[in-house]
Design an enzyme around this catalytic site. Structure first.
Site, PDB file in Angstrom:
ATOM      1  CG  ASP A 197      -1.574   1.231   1.551  1.00 36.20           C
ATOM      2  OD1 ASP A 197      -2.280   1.707   0.651  1.00 36.20           O
ATOM      3  OD2 ASP A 197      -1.409   1.796   2.664  1.00 36.20           O
ATOM      4  CG  ASP A 221      -1.446   7.974   1.039  1.00 34.33           C
ATOM      5  OD1 ASP A 221      -0.674   8.918   1.249  1.00 34.33           O
ATOM      6  OD2 ASP A 221      -2.124   7.846   0.006  1.00 34.33           O
TER       7      ASP A 221
END
Ligand code: M1P
Length: 237
Positions: A7, A9
């Site tokens: 991922d 953020d």
């Protein structure tokens, strides 16, 4: 061989901020010598703002943006999906924006259409950075975003909503969320172990659907992290 999915953020970068130079210095050599994919909720333009082009262009084997609804390889767009927006869905979101109990100032760009998804933020995405933390603190107490997620998921079987990062909710067509990335990567790497690192793998979080899709497959592992530092620790770099 291990295949990695990250991922962005809260995992590779602080939320909505550029990758930290020390992290980049340690992560770049690693990503260039491994097979790794990026699986972000953000759109591709934001990814480019946050992660230096070097890693995007040559480091990652592929970049999934907008929850897997757009795919790039070596800077070239390979595909994109779109979302169909129902009037009733937009009315529901407008109601939350209008009736919010949050007393701080609200900003523009509260409905951001991206390929295959809609990002909704009562606060508005054009808020100054410090307002994000203020709203997030308030939302943790009042659970406004959780209420939006619950209502959308109960009322609209064709859509799937999840918490975004700090201030927003991500909405996709059912099955059109990050979970689609699991099948795509497994197709490319049928025999290999797939390891996913994300900071929102809990129910309601925007990494949850991908984490669950992977858990349902053989030879996979999901690693919940809380920060880029956790990623470095896990990779031992
Ligand atoms: O962590 C990924 C999320 O980042 C942003 O969330 P927020 O603005 O709420 O902090 C958004 O781009 C969201 O779509 C994305 O899932």
């Amino acid at each position: 061989m291990n295949i990695y999915i990250f991922d962005m953020d809260g995992t590779l970068t602080p939320a909505r901020q550029p990758m930290q130079p020390d992290f980049a210095r340690r992560f770049f050599p690693w990503v260039k010598s491994h097979i790794a994919y990026l699986a972000a909720g953000s759109n591709y333009e934001k990814i480019i703002e946050q992660i230096p082009g070097d890693a995007i262009g040559t480091g990652f084997s592929g970049v999934y943006s907008s929850m897997g609804n757009v795919f790039h390889q070596k800077g070239k767009e390979i595909y994109r999906h779109e979302i169909k927006l129902k009037k009733e869905l937009l009315q529901t979101l407008e109601r939350y924006r209008k009736n919010t109990a949050y007393i701080g100032k609200l900003y523009t760009n509260y409905l951001e259409l991206r390929p295959g998804m809609l990002n909704f933020s009562v606060l508005g995405r054009n808020c100054p950075f410090k307002e994000r933390a203020k709203y997030n603190e308030w939302d943790n107490l009042h659970q406004e975003r959780a209420a939006v997620v619950k209502e959308i998921n109960e009322k609209f079987p064709e859509y799937e909503a999840s918490l975004g990062g700090k201030i927003s909710v991500d909405i996709v067509m059912r099955g059109g969320g990050k979970e689609q990335i699991a099948a795509k990567i497994r197709e490319q790497h049928p025999q290999d172990k797939i390891i996913f690192l994300g900071d929102r793998t809990e129910p309601g979080g925007n990494d949850y659907a991908l984490a669950q899709a992977l858990r349902a497959m053989e030879n996979t592992e999901v690693i919940a992290v809380n920060s880029p530092e956790d990623v470095l620790k896990y990779l031992e770099i």
